[in-house]
Every structure is written in C-alpha cells, then in structure tokens.
Design a protein around this motif. Structure first.
Motif, PDB file in Angstrom:
ATOM      1  N   LEU A  17     -11.403  20.895   0.246  1.00 55.60           N
ATOM      2  CA  LEU A  17     -10.179  20.095   0.381  1.00 55.60           C
ATOM      3  C   LEU A  17      -9.187  20.767   1.331  1.00 55.60           C
ATOM      4  O   LEU A  17      -8.534  20.088   2.137  1.00 55.60           O
ATOM      5  N   PHE A  18      -9.059  22.096   1.258  1.00 55.40           N
ATOM      6  CA  PHE A  18      -8.134  22.793   2.153  1.00 55.40           C
ATOM      7  C   PHE A  18      -8.614  22.713   3.611  1.00 55.40           C
ATOM      8  O   PHE A  18      -7.796  22.651   4.537  1.00 55.40           O
ATOM      9  N   GLU A  19      -9.926  22.751   3.809  1.00 55.85           N
ATOM     10  CA  GLU A  19     -10.452  22.597   5.171  1.00 55.85           C
ATOM     11  C   GLU A  19     -10.147  21.207   5.721  1.00 55.85           C
ATOM     12  O   GLU A  19      -9.809  21.049   6.903  1.00 55.85           O
ATOM     13  N   LYS A  20     -10.264  20.211   4.858  1.00 55.76           N
ATOM     14  CA  LYS A  20      -9.931  18.846   5.291  1.00 55.76           C
ATOM     15  C   LYS A  20      -8.444  18.742   5.605  1.00 55.76           C
ATOM     16  O   LYS A  20      -8.044  18.112   6.606  1.00 55.76           O
ATOM     17  N   ASN A  21      -7.622  19.381   4.780  1.00 62.30           N
ATOM     18  CA  ASN A  21      -6.179  19.405   5.038  1.00 62.30           C
ATOM     19  C   ASN A  21      -5.887  20.080   6.378  1.00 62.30           C
ATOM     20  O   ASN A  21      -5.063  19.583   7.172  1.00 62.30           O
ATOM     21  N   PHE A  22      -6.593  21.189   6.667  1.00 69.80           N
ATOM     22  CA  PHE A  22      -6.386  21.908   7.929  1.00 69.80           C
ATOM     23  C   PHE A  22      -6.793  21.040   9.116  1.00 69.80           C
ATOM     24  O   PHE A  22      -6.089  21.004  10.142  1.00 69.80           O
ATOM     25  N   THR A  23      -7.909  20.347   8.993  1.00 69.89           N
ATOM     26  CA  THR A  23      -8.376  19.488  10.092  1.00 69.89           C
ATOM     27  C   THR A  23      -7.356  18.389  10.395  1.00 69.89           C
ATOM     28  O   THR A  23      -7.059  18.102  11.570  1.00 69.89           O
ATOM     29  N   ILE A  24      -6.829  17.778   9.351  1.00 68.68           N
ATOM     30  CA  ILE A  24      -5.831  16.711   9.539  1.00 68.68           C
ATOM     31  C   ILE A  24      -4.563  17.277  10.161  1.00 68.68           C
ATOM     32  O   ILE A  24      -3.984  16.687  11.093  1.00 68.68           O
ATOM     33  N   CYS A  25      -4.090  18.423   9.669  1.00 71.56           N
ATOM     34  CA  CYS A  25      -2.866  19.036  10.205  1.00 71.56           C
ATOM     35  C   CYS A  25      -3.031  19.428  11.668  1.00 71.56           C
ATOM     36  O   CYS A  25      -2.105  19.274  12.475  1.00 71.56           O
ATOM     37  N   ARG A  26      -4.227  19.934  12.021  1.00 72.21           N
ATOM     38  CA  ARG A  26      -4.482  20.294  13.422  1.00 72.21           C
ATOM     39  C   ARG A  26      -4.471  19.059  14.304  1.00 72.21           C
ATOM     40  O   ARG A  26      -3.930  19.073  15.417  1.00 72.21           O
ATOM     41  N   LEU A  59       0.815  -1.213   0.000  1.00 71.89           N
ATOM     42  CA  LEU A  59       0.000   0.000   0.000  1.00 71.89           C
ATOM     43  C   LEU A  59       0.849   1.263   0.000  1.00 71.89           C
ATOM     44  O   LEU A  59       0.546   2.232  -0.711  1.00 71.89           O
ATOM     45  N   GLU A  60       1.897   1.266   0.785  1.00 72.28           N
ATOM     46  CA  GLU A  60       2.766   2.442   0.834  1.00 72.28           C
ATOM     47  C   GLU A  60       3.387   2.699  -0.540  1.00 72.28           C
ATOM     48  O   GLU A  60       3.449   3.844  -1.007  1.00 72.28           O
ATOM     49  N   GLY A  61       3.832   1.624  -1.187  1.00 69.84           N
ATOM     50  CA  GLY A  61       4.402   1.760  -2.522  1.00 69.84           C
ATOM     51  C   GLY A  61       3.381   2.263  -3.531  1.00 69.84           C
ATOM     52  O   GLY A  61       3.691   3.098  -4.390  1.00 69.84           O
ATOM     53  N   GLN A  62       2.157   1.762  -3.433  1.00 71.73           N
ATOM     54  CA  GLN A  62       1.102   2.226  -4.340  1.00 71.73           C
ATOM     55  C   GLN A  62       0.838   3.719  -4.145  1.00 71.73           C
ATOM     56  O   GLN A  62       0.637   4.462  -5.112  1.00 71.73           O
ATOM     57  N   GLY A  63       0.836   4.159  -2.902  1.00 68.57           N
ATOM     58  CA  GLY A  63       0.625   5.576  -2.620  1.00 68.57           C
ATOM     59  C   GLY A  63       1.745   6.429  -3.195  1.00 68.57           C
ATOM     60  O   GLY A  63       1.496   7.482  -3.811  1.00 68.57           O
ATOM     61  N   ARG A  64       2.991   5.985  -3.010  1.00 63.84           N
ATOM     62  CA  ARG A  64       4.119   6.739  -3.558  1.00 63.84           C
ATOM     63  C   ARG A  64       4.040   6.802  -5.080  1.00 63.84           C
ATOM     64  O   ARG A  64       4.343   7.830  -5.692  1.00 63.84           O
ATOM     65  N   ALA A  65       3.627   5.695  -5.694  1.00 68.15           N
ATOM     66  CA  ALA A  65       3.509   5.661  -7.151  1.00 68.15           C
ATOM     67  C   ALA A  65       2.475   6.663  -7.636  1.00 68.15           C
ATOM     68  O   ALA A  65       2.713   7.417  -8.596  1.00 68.15           O
ATOM     69  N   GLN A  66       1.303   6.699  -6.974  1.00 72.35           N
ATOM     70  CA  GLN A  66       0.239   7.614  -7.406  1.00 72.35           C
ATOM     71  C   GLN A  66       0.653   9.071  -7.223  1.00 72.35           C
ATOM     72  O   GLN A  66       0.371   9.920  -8.085  1.00 72.35           O
ATOM     73  N   ALA A  67       1.337   9.380  -6.134  1.00 68.90           N
ATOM     74  CA  ALA A  67       1.790  10.759  -5.901  1.00 68.90           C
ATOM     75  C   ALA A  67       2.798  11.184  -6.963  1.00 68.90           C
ATOM     76  O   ALA A  67       2.727  12.301  -7.508  1.00 68.90           O
ATOM     77  N   ALA A  68       3.744  10.297  -7.282  1.00 75.10           N
ATOM     78  CA  ALA A  68       4.751  10.621  -8.297  1.00 75.10           C
ATOM     79  C   ALA A  68       4.130  10.710  -9.685  1.00 75.10           C
ATOM     80  O   ALA A  68       4.491  11.582 -10.489  1.00 75.10           O
ATOM     81  N   LEU A  69       3.195   9.807  -9.981  1.00 74.03           N
ATOM     82  CA  LEU A  69       2.511   9.857 -11.279  1.00 74.03           C
ATOM     83  C   LEU A  69       1.712  11.148 -11.429  1.00 74.03           C
ATOM     84  O   LEU A  69       1.669  11.739 -12.525  1.00 74.03           O
ATOM     85  N   ARG A 104      -6.955   4.277   3.589  1.00 70.84           N
ATOM     86  CA  ARG A 104      -6.973   2.849   3.955  1.00 70.84           C
ATOM     87  C   ARG A 104      -5.804   2.483   4.855  1.00 70.84           C
ATOM     88  O   ARG A 104      -5.932   1.655   5.749  1.00 70.84           O
ATOM     89  N   SER A 105      -4.672   3.082   4.607  1.00 77.51           N
ATOM     90  CA  SER A 105      -3.481   2.769   5.408  1.00 77.51           C
ATOM     91  C   SER A 105      -3.364   3.644   6.654  1.00 77.51           C
ATOM     92  O   SER A 105      -2.392   3.518   7.408  1.00 77.51           O
ATOM     93  N   GLU A 106      -4.348   4.544   6.851  1.00 81.89           N
ATOM     94  CA  GLU A 106      -4.380   5.440   8.011  1.00 81.89           C
ATOM     95  C   GLU A 106      -3.112   6.279   8.122  1.00 81.89           C
ATOM     96  O   GLU A 106      -2.576   6.521   9.207  1.00 81.89           O
ATOM     97  N   ASP A 107      -2.636   6.732   6.959  1.00 81.47           N
ATOM     98  CA  ASP A 107      -1.448   7.575   6.904  1.00 81.47           C
ATOM     99  C   ASP A 107      -1.905   9.038   6.858  1.00 81.47           C
ATOM    100  O   ASP A 107      -2.245   9.570   5.795  1.00 81.47           O
ATOM    101  N   LEU A 108      -1.935   9.695   8.007  1.00 72.47           N
ATOM    102  CA  LEU A 108      -2.444  11.065   8.092  1.00 72.47           C
ATOM    103  C   LEU A 108      -1.625  12.046   7.268  1.00 72.47           C
ATOM    104  O   LEU A 108      -2.172  12.950   6.624  1.00 72.47           O
ATOM    105  N   ASN A 109      -0.323  11.887   7.290  1.00 72.59           N
ATOM    106  CA  ASN A 109       0.528  12.824   6.555  1.00 72.59           C
ATOM    107  C   ASN A 109       0.248  12.740   5.052  1.00 72.59           C
ATOM    108  O   ASN A 109       0.158  13.774   4.366  1.00 72.59           O
ATOM    109  N   SER A 110       0.096  11.522   4.540  1.00 73.24           N
ATOM    110  CA  SER A 110      -0.206  11.360   3.117  1.00 73.24           C
ATOM    111  C   SER A 110      -1.609  11.866   2.795  1.00 73.24           C
ATOM    112  O   SER A 110      -1.839  12.433   1.715  1.00 73.24           O
TER     113      SER A 110
END
Length: 465
Positions: free
Chosen positions: A400-409, A334-344, A370-376
């Motif tokens: 989307l920015f509000e969701k990003n803010f909630t996660i960062c907080r 899963l981590e590899g799939q996430g990295r692939a999608q971000a780079a793509l 799915r992987s519960e990776d908050l930073n990603s």
C-alpha cells in the motif's frame, strides 16, 4: 404673492447626517420658474427626512414627528437658501448642456412632489454633503442622466402611490430603488429603501409584505457581511411566515438561514468553541430540512459528524456520518460518498473497531479510483498502509505504501502534488520495507553474517567478497 407665503420651510427634528436637515428653505423664485405663476401660493409642507426610520429606532422606536415652522429668523433662512442654491448650481452632470441634477430637482419640485424632491436631493448630492444614506459618495457621483431619470420616476411613483394608499405600488417602487443601489455596490442605501418597504408594510398592516421586506433586508445585510442583522431579519421573516402559514415563504427563509447558520458555525469552529458550533450546525440541519434541500441537510450532517469527532465524541459522530453517507448515495454524489467513508473510518478507528475502519477505507479507495481522484487515492492507500503497519502486517503495508508513493510521484511530476508529500511517501515505503525484513536481518546477524554482507554489497552494486 405675500411675504408669508413666498417661502417653503422644512424643519426636521433629530440628528442630521447630511447637513441639510437644520433648515431647508427654498425661495419660490429660486426653485423653478413655474412656481412664479400669478396668484400661486406655496404652502408649508410636511416632509420626512430619508433616515427618519433609523433615527426613530435610535430613539427607542418612538416616531419622529416632523413639524412645520411658521417662521424663522431672516439670517438663518437666507444662509440655508444660499447654501442650497450653491449646491444645486454646481451639480453639473454628464457633460450635457442644460442637463444637471439641479434641473431634475427643480422639475420634481415644480410637479409638486416635495418628498421626492428631498429624497432625490439627498441621494444625488452625497459627494458634496460627504454624509448621508450612503457611504459610497464617489459611486453616486457617477450617476448618468438615465440613472437620474430613473430615480426621479421611481421616487415620484412611490410618493404618488403613497398618496393613493396603494401599498403594493409603494413597495414595488422602493424595492426597485433598493435593487438599483444594490447593483451599484451601495448596500447601505439599498438597505435604507428596504427599510422603507418594511415601514410601509407595518404602517398598513400588510403581513405578507412584511415577510418579503424582512427577507430582502436579511439578504442585503448578508451581502454586506453583517451576519447578525441578516440573521435577525431572516428569523423574523420565518416567524411571520409560520404565523401566516405561508409554506413557500417559510422555505425561502429557511434556505437563507442555512447559509447564515453555517457561517456562524464555521467561525465558532475556528475559535475552538465546539459545543456552540454543534448547536449552529443543528440549526443549519433543521433549516435545510424545512427548506427541503437534501444536499444542504447532508452537508450539515457531515459537519456535525466532524465536529463531534473533533470534540471527542466519536460515537455521536457516527450517526451523523452514516446519515450523510445515505444522503450522498441517494444523490449519486461520489465525492460526498468518499468524504463519508474517510470520516467514518476515522470514527470507527477511534472507538477501536478496526475491521469497520478497514472496510470504510477500502470503499474510500474504490470511490476515489472511480472518480479518478488521485489525492484521495493516495490518502486511502496511506491510511490503509498505516493500519496494516500497526497490525504488523508488513507485506500488505509495503504494497500500500508503494502504491501511495507511485501516486504521489505521478502527482508531483504533473504539478498536482508537493515535494514534501513525495518525501513522506518515500519514508513510509522505507520504514515498511525495513520492518518487513527485520526478522530476516536479525536471523542473519545472529547466524549468517556473510549472507547479510552479501545482501548489502549487492544492494549498493559492489563486487561480492
């Protein structure tokens, strides 16, 4: 016993890092009581100094020939004998009465193993000599009696096997000694014994043993941080294995080369030499394929894609990143799939394919959830928000920015995120909200100023006018 036969003289040619090679002369009466037996004679003996191999290399590969000296002036011989006696006498060990390096030295010599005696002396007196095969004299000074006996037994086994022409036994003994010193964090002495393994295999024409010795040397040099030497020996091992059609040995050599090529590429990447870096990652990928290590092959493809992208070749990056995506999916990573999608997503955005970019970022966010990776998750929301913002789709950007803010907080409160990250998320929300209301603000300024003032007063919590 005649005067001519009462002494053993050993003269070595070439530089002498230990200080003993100029003339090592042992009197029969000084060596061990067993050597004073009636009618005994001690012949002159040929020996090889422990660093003959390294010295031969410095001489252009020519062998160093040790020679027997029929005689030497008395003052030089006496000085050498007295020096050796003093070193042996002060080499007390482990606090046991009667147990010392000198005792073991004498036992080895009394049993007739002269080469083992010379090697043992070098290995166990490095703290006194200050120089020798090892740079870690302090470590060797802490040898216990069990260690001394192991050295004695193994050196004698090697010498005995060499006399009998048993290459495998000689190799095994030297390998055991190399591993002993590697475990003691003394790589230089370990490498010396691996070099002796290689020398034996070359002298006896043992290609399989030569493959193994090159592998061991490559691994030892890699552990000591000498990447160039490690590469040289592993590539030599691979070439020999290919010539002998040894598939298993080829796989082992390639598996070792993967790490070497990767480290070389990483250094070139730091230096900004992307073209050379890509070449090293290509070698890394090919080595991983030959080693049948799919995970390493995928990692190499990912690094190739990233390096091509940073080098300004987004289209070249795509093929490598798509391969990495496939491999990660097949492996269930899963981590590899996430990295692939971000780079793509970055690659597609760079070539102007914004729809594919959004698709990849959506997949990236789903995988991070799915992987519960908050930073990603925060990274995906921020990237998607930026795309919608550039498209002037402000409502979607705000969400989307509000969701990003909630996660960062949430990350900041739990200690997983930084205050700078939270501040950046807050600014993005403000910008998106402002742009989302921009048209309404302009309309109110131009046509209904009182409504705008009412909105502002309500915002700060004051009374309506």
């Amino acid at each position: 016993m005649s005067g001519a036969m009462s002494k053993m003289r050993i003269l070595e040619e070439g530089p002498d890092p230990s200080g003993l090679g100029r003339l090592l002369e042992v009197s029969a009466s000084d060596a061990h009581p067993a050597l004073n037996a009636p009618k005994a004679s001690i012949p002159a003996v040929r020996v090889r100094r422990p660093d003959d191999v390294a010295f031969a290399k410095r001489r252009g590969g020519r062998k160093v020939q040790n020679r027997v000296v029929p005689g030497q002036e008395a003052d030089s011989a006496g000085k050498a004998r007295e020096s050796l006696k003093e070193k042996l006498e002060k080499a007390q060990f482990d606090g046991r009465e009667g147990d010392s390096k000198a005792d073991v030295c004498q036992e080895i010599l009394a049993e007739g193993y002269v080469q083992s005696f010379v090697d043992f002396f070098y290995l166990t007196h490095q703290s006194e000599l200050q120089e020798g095969p090892s740079t870690d004299a302090k470590e060797n000074a802490e040898l216990k009696m069990d260690d001394l006996l192991f050295l004695k037994k193994t050196l004698i086994a090697a010498e005995e096997a060499r006399r009998q022409g048993s290459t495998d036994s000689v190799f095994a003994s030297y390998e055991a000694l190399a591993q002993f010193y590697q475990a003691r964090k003394d790589p230089r002495t370990g490498i010396y014994f691996y070099e002796k393994c290689l020398e034996i295999c070359k002298l006896t024409g043992d290609p399989k043993g030569e493959i193994r010795a090159n592998q061991r040397l490559g691994t030892a040099y890699f552990a000591s941080g000498d990447l160039a030497s490690a590469r040289q020996f592993h590539e030599r091992s691979l070439a020999l294995a290919h010539a002998q059609a040894e598939d298993g040995e080829m796989q082992r050599a390639c598996a070792s080369l993967v790490s070497i090529y990767r480290q070389a590429a990483q250094q070139l990447d730091k230096d900004g030499n992307f073209d050379a870096c890509i070449g090293e990652y290509e070698k890394c990928r090919e080595a991983a394929k030959k080693a049948e290590n799919v995970a390493d092959e995928g990692e190499a493809c990912y690094n190739l894609g990233r390096t091509h992208f940073r080098n300004g070749n987004a289209r070249d990056a795509l093929s490598h990143l798509l391969t990495y995506e496939t491999i990660s999916t097949d492996l269930g990573d899963l981590e590899g799939q996430g990295r692939a999608q971000a780079a793509l997503a970055n690659a597609y955005e760079s070539i102007g394919n914004h729809d594919k970019c959004v698709e990849c970022l959506q997949k990236f966010m789903d995988i991070a959830t799915r992987s519960e990776d908050l930073n990603s998750q925060a990274e995906a929301c921020r990237a998607l928000g930026m795309i919608h913002h550039r498209r002037r789709e402000f409502r979607a950007a705000v969400e989307l920015f509000e969701k990003n803010f909630t996660i960062c907080r949430s990350m900041s409160s739990s200690g997983l995120g930084s205050s700078a990250q939270l501040d950046s998320a807050r600014i993005l929300v403000g910008l998106a909200r402002g742009n989302a209301r921009l048209k309404q603000h302009i309309f109110e300024i131009n046509s209904d100023l009182s409504a705008l003032l009412d909105w502002k007063i309500a915002k700060v919590g004051g009374p309506r006018l």
